[in-house]
Design a protein around this motif. Structure first.
Motif, mmCIF file in Angstrom:
data_model
loop_
_atom_site.group_PDB
_atom_site.id
_atom_site.type_symbol
_atom_site.label_atom_id
_atom_site.label_comp_id
_atom_site.label_asym_id
_atom_site.label_seq_id
_atom_site.Cartn_x
_atom_site.Cartn_y
_atom_site.Cartn_z
ATOM 1 N N ALA A 1 0.804 -1.217 0.000
ATOM 2 C CA ALA A 1 0.000 0.000 0.000
ATOM 3 C C ALA A 1 0.834 1.264 0.000
ATOM 4 N N GLY A 2 2.162 1.129 -0.090
ATOM 5 C CA GLY A 2 3.015 2.303 -0.059
ATOM 6 C C GLY A 2 3.292 2.769 1.356
ATOM 7 N N ARG A 3 3.797 3.981 1.483
ATOM 8 C CA ARG A 3 4.166 4.527 2.785
ATOM 9 C C ARG A 3 2.932 4.779 3.634
ATOM 10 N N ALA A 4 2.972 4.295 4.875
ATOM 11 C CA ALA A 4 1.873 4.512 5.822
ATOM 12 C C ALA A 4 2.192 5.757 6.635
ATOM 13 N N ALA A 5 1.534 6.846 6.319
ATOM 14 C CA ALA A 5 1.819 8.122 6.969
ATOM 15 C C ALA A 5 0.878 8.343 8.147
ATOM 16 N N LEU A 6 1.333 9.144 9.086
ATOM 17 C CA LEU A 6 0.515 9.526 10.233
ATOM 18 C C LEU A 6 -0.467 10.613 9.811
ATOM 19 N N ARG A 7 -1.734 10.398 10.155
ATOM 20 C CA ARG A 7 -2.738 11.413 9.843
ATOM 21 C C ARG A 7 -3.738 11.459 10.994
ATOM 22 N N THR A 8 -4.467 12.557 11.071
ATOM 23 C CA THR A 8 -5.378 12.760 12.186
ATOM 24 C C THR A 8 -6.552 11.785 12.109
ATOM 25 N N ASP A 9 -6.932 11.295 13.284
ATOM 26 C CA ASP A 9 -8.094 10.425 13.401
ATOM 27 C C ASP A 9 -9.180 11.212 14.136
ATOM 28 N N PRO A 10 -10.290 11.538 13.486
ATOM 29 C CA PRO A 10 -11.301 12.399 14.128
ATOM 30 C C PRO A 10 -11.809 11.851 15.454
ATOM 31 N N VAL A 11 -11.983 10.532 15.540
ATOM 32 C CA VAL A 11 -12.487 9.958 16.785
ATOM 33 C C VAL A 11 -11.495 10.172 17.916
ATOM 34 N N SER A 12 -10.219 9.873 17.669
ATOM 35 C CA SER A 12 -9.200 10.049 18.701
ATOM 36 C C SER A 12 -8.986 11.517 19.024
ATOM 37 N N LEU A 13 -9.295 12.391 18.093
ATOM 38 C CA LEU A 13 -9.092 13.821 18.311
ATOM 39 C C LEU A 13 -10.227 14.431 19.137
#
Length: 915
Positions: free
Chosen positions: A866-878
């Motif tokens: 799937a390529g590079r797994a980047a960190l991105r915001t998770d609305p639930v955790s936010l």
């Protein structure tokens, strides 16, 4: 005359007896915190060691064993007698004893699996006609005379081989044993005689006297050179027919090694040093790597040559295994450290808040003692003794519990962590008391955030901290961006980033908090009723300094929780996407040839299967140039279009694939590599199953469900020479297909792959699963400490609030108004923490995303389908943690108003007056 002296009770005993509840609460807080602090390094060591052991097991003895051998070319200058003497067991065994002691503790060696002996470096062709010859090609044999053959085998037939009294290169016949697999595959039995060609004389007759089974087949003794245990088929080099022949091994007794000198196999002496996997520790990796490098080309190699009295060489891939593990640990470590630093900061703030709460509760007592002449050092010493006598045993108890729960690991690191907790808990109350009672005073002015003006000293301290934090964050951002997210992942600034961002936000928000309160104060006076203006005035109570710690705790906890949730969600999404791209659907059935008719209908009735998409795959199809193969998949356009939309893999419309009625070329979907190679012109493709297609590439997609890889062609199956041909693959979609039922339905006709199983396979190392468990536990602990910080903040003002409600009820305030008063009073601070925490968490995630690559922790390798797994915001955790803070604040305020209303006003007024 007898003078009676009055015995004064000791301070510590008196305080513990007068306030046992506070001492028990402090002990419980310290014990739990010390347990978590001590458990962290123990858990890191534990999963680190497990991950290293797993890496060693996956690599296998063939890569991890340090093999020392004396090159056969170095023996060419020796006389035949000298060569025979070197091949005898006694000198090789003596050298082995000396070599075995060389690494010492720097590289633990598994002595039980270690071995030595003589082996041929080239396989020898044995043309006895009764041996197995798949393509009429005679098999080839390695001859080996390993040490300890009897201790590592179980005899199945015959007896173990023996050597004559004086075996030399002129010996015409020797005995040997073979493993059961070798005997079965090559048709060898007890009593069989193999004629091994010799260099300058007649063949060496090798009589098989026994068939043996390895005691530990996967151990280094048998698996370093697996041909000793298991024969294998290989092809004749440069043979266009790809003819195959067997390669196997004959096991001679160690005393028969001199007979190998007569063969053309170029015999050599060898010493196997497999590492003791159970004795390897991840924290010793640098020492282990240095030891392997020393064996490869360093002092240990020189000592081995001295011990063997020969030009010894080394062969091992252990350094590569260590490097692969180091890469995995280096990618995972900073992510775990983020949670550890965040949770540790929140825990430290809670301990300081607990000390501050105790000091505030005892403000009148300490003020009176100072007014009556108590010295500041004396008061500090007594308070320190009072907290130490509670904190130190509690921390020791937490350390002992952590050690019992997590065996192994380095105890000194755990003891230091627990000691730090005890120290912080011990000094929190004395330091707060010293800060509050430096000067002797009787009355103190009312604290009010809206009117208070911070001192110059506090302003300078805040500006210093703010400058350091901003500088560190800017440095982190610059490094992460400049190095494309690779170099910054190992920087400690990554771990400190949430704490630094939380510190900046706390200092800024505390400064900004009074501004809206001042702006709303004047309009609130015009409101009818007392609840609005009073709640606004109450929200401004307190000092600016007292709000920093609770806000820092909440902001750090919210940031850590949001960051942790984003990491865990990103890892799960990366694994799920990689599994989906690998399988192509929720499940896949694939066969080497056409599937039985009716299998698609049978599979479609399995529980959890919603849709079945048949595909005809020709992996080795040749386009018209005839040089390169391209996988071709023939599909039903409508069903395949629905599959691409469901999986979100190269979505395509049915019209883009549908073949025109009775005309060519067929429209084709191709990968970018194939499209660049053949362009948009029509070209013919010869299918590997026979028949031709003429296609034109009209649609290009990076990926497609039917074929995994960078090259593919997708066409309408209606354009095949035989459109009714049974499919070779079935792609299934549905929620949780039944794996057992699918395999039962497929039988031996097809291989079954499930997306969920591929997902589980990506968790390959205990380093991954252990890091995820620690991360989850750290985030949960941080959330718990955040709730505790919130409770301590509300508990600090609880007595004053209770007294206020009691006074107001005597003036006619209803219970509903009292409840609204407490809720509105607490709401501004809760909203400040929630909104600030959300913004801080979002900022930290955006800050760290360029320097964080989740690919390694997701799939245990540096690359993913799937390529590079980047960190991105998770609305639930936010948003969920922030909303929880507001809900808890409102709930606690409402509960306090309800409880105060039940107790009655007289008691509260007396308690308030006493305070």
């Amino acid at each position: 005359m007898t003078v009676r002296t009055r015995v004064v009770a000791p301070w510590v005993r008196t305080r513990l007896r007068s306030a046992p509840g506070g001492a028990v609460a402090l002990a419980l807080l310290v014990a739990v915190t010390a347990f978590l602090a001590a458990a962290l390094p123990l858990a890191v060591d534990r999963y680190g060691d497990a991950g290293l052991h797993r890496s060693m097991e996956v690599a296998g003895p063939a890569r991890t064993t340090v093999q020392l051998y004396s090159a056969s070319a170095a023996d060419l200058l020796l006389t035949p007698e000298e060569r025979e003497e070197q091949l005898r067991e006694d000198p090789i065994a003596d050298a082995h004893a000396r070599i075995l002691a060389l690494p010492g503790r720097s590289l633990p060696v598994d002595r039980e699996q270690s071995s030595y002996g003589v082996r041929t470096t080239r396989p020898l062709e044995v043309a006895d006609p009764w041996l197995a010859m798949p393509d009429a090609v005679p098999p080839q044999f390695h001859l080996a005379a390993p040490s300890g053959l009897a201790g590592h085998t179980r005899l199945r037939e015959g007896r173990l081989p023996k050597a004559a009294d004086d075996v030399t290169s002129a010996t015409a016949a020797v005995e040997a044993a073979v493993t059961a697999e070798t005997a079965r595959n090559l048709h060898i039995g007890v009593g069989s005689v193999l004629h091994v060609p010799a260099a300058e004389r007649g063949p060496l007759a090798v009589r098989v006297t026994g068939i043996v089974e390895p005691r530990t087949p996967q151990g280094a003794y048998w698996s370093t050179s697996s041909v000793l245990r298991t024969p294998y088929l290989t092809t004749v080099p440069d043979d266009p027919m790809r003819s195959q022949y067997w390669v196997a091994a004959l096991l001679l007794p160690a005393d028969a090694a001199p007979a190998l000198a007569a063969t053309a196999g170029e015999p050599e002496r060898y010493w196997m040093l497999p590492p003791d996997v159970s004795a390897l520790h991840a924290h010793d990796l640098s020492r282990l790597t240095s030891a392997v490098a020393s064996f490869d080309a360093g002092p240990l190699l020189q000592r081995a040559r001295t011990a063997a009295s020969a030009p010894v060489e080394t062969e091992t891939a252990l350094d590569e295994v260590f490097a692969e593990y180091t890469g995995l640990r280096s990618a995972i470590g900073p992510l775990v450290a983020v949670a550890a630093f965040g949770t540790g900061t929140v825990a430290a703030v809670v301990l300081l808040m607990a000390g501050g709460l105790a000091a505030d509760r005892r403000r009148a007592e300490l003020t009176l003692l100072r007014a009556r002449g108590a010295s500041l050092p004396g008061l500090t010493g007594r308070l320190l003794a009072e907290t130490t006598v509670v904190a130190v045993p509690a921390a020791a108890l937490g350390l002992a519990a952590a050690r019992l729960a997590l065996t192994g690991g380095r105890l000194p690191y755990a003891a230091v962590a627990a000691g730090a907790v005890a120290l912080l808990a011990s000094v929190a109350l004395p330091l707060r008391a010293v800060a509050a009672h430096r000067a002797v005073r009787v009355h103190a002015a009312r604290d009010d955030i809206t009117s208070a003006r911070p001192s110059r000293r506090r302003t300078v301290a805040e500006l210093t901290l703010l400058t350091l934090a901003v500088g560190a964050v800017v440095a982190l951002r610059t490094r992460g961006t400049a190095q494309d997210g690779q170099g910054a992942s190992g920087d400690e600034l990554v771990s400190l980033a949430p704490v630094l961002v939380g510190m900046i936000a706390a200092l800024v928000l505390v400064r900004l908090y009074p501004l809206p309160l001042r702006g709303l104060a004047r309009p609130a006076r015009r409101l009818r009723g007392v609840v609005g203006p009073l709640s606004l005035a109450r929200a401004g109570r307190g000092t600016p300094g007292s709000a920093v710690l609770p806000l820092l705790a909440l902001l750090t906890a919210l940031t850590t929780a949001a960051f942790g949730g984003s990491v865990l969600t990103g890892v799960a999404d990366a694994r799920d996407r990689a599994a989906l791209l690998t399988v192509g659907a929720d499940a896949r059935l694939e066969a080497a040839s056409a599937m039985p008719s009716g299998l698609a209908d049978k599979v479609g009735r399995v529980s959890g299967v919603d849709d079945v998409t048949p595909v005809n795959v020709a992996l080795y199809s040749y386009p018209d140039d005839g040089r390169l193969t391209v996988p071709v998949a023939a599909v039903d356009p409508a069903g395949y279009a629905a599959l691409t939309r469901h999986t979100d893999i190269g979505a395509v419309a049915a019209d883009e694939l549908k073949a025109p009625e009775g005309t060519e070329p067929l429209p084709a979907l191709a990968s970018p590599a194939v499209a660049d190679r053949y362009g948009t012109r029509p070209f013919r493709v010869r299918l590997d199953g026979g028949g031709y297609l003429t296609v034109r590439i009209e649609t290009v997609r990076e990926r497609t469900p039917a074929i995994v890889g960078d090259e593919f062609l997708i066409v309408d199956r209606a354009g095949l020479p035989d459109p009714s041909a049974p499919p070779t693959a079935l792609l299934l979609t549905g929620s949780h297909p039944d794996a057992a039922a699918l395999r039962k339905a497929a039988g031996d006709a097809a291989r079954v792959q499930l997306r969920t199983e591929r997902f589980a396979e990506y968790i390959d190392s205990p380093l991954q699963s252990g890091a995820e468990r620690i991360y989850t536990a750290a985030v949960a602990a941080g959330a718990g400490y955040a709730v505790l910080a919130l409770l301590l903040t509300l508990l600090r003002a609880a007595p004053e609030r209770a007294a206020l409600l009691a006074r107001l009820r005597t003036m006619g305030l209803t219970r509903a108004q009292g409840r609204r008063l407490l809720i509105l009073e607490s709401l501004p601070q809760a909203l400040l923490a929630a909104v600030g925490g959300t913004i801080t968490a979002w900022s930290a995630i955006r800050l760290l995303s360029p320097g964080i690559d989740l690919t390694t922790i997701a799939v245990s390798t540096a690359s993913s389908p799937a390529g590079r797994a980047a960190l991105r915001t998770d609305p639930v955790s936010l948003l969920l943690p922030a909303l929880t803070v507001v809900a808890l604040t409102v709930g606690i305020a409402a509960a306090q108003a309800w409880w105060t209303g039940r107790r009655g006003s007289v008691r509260e007024l007396r308690a308030g007056d006493a305070r």
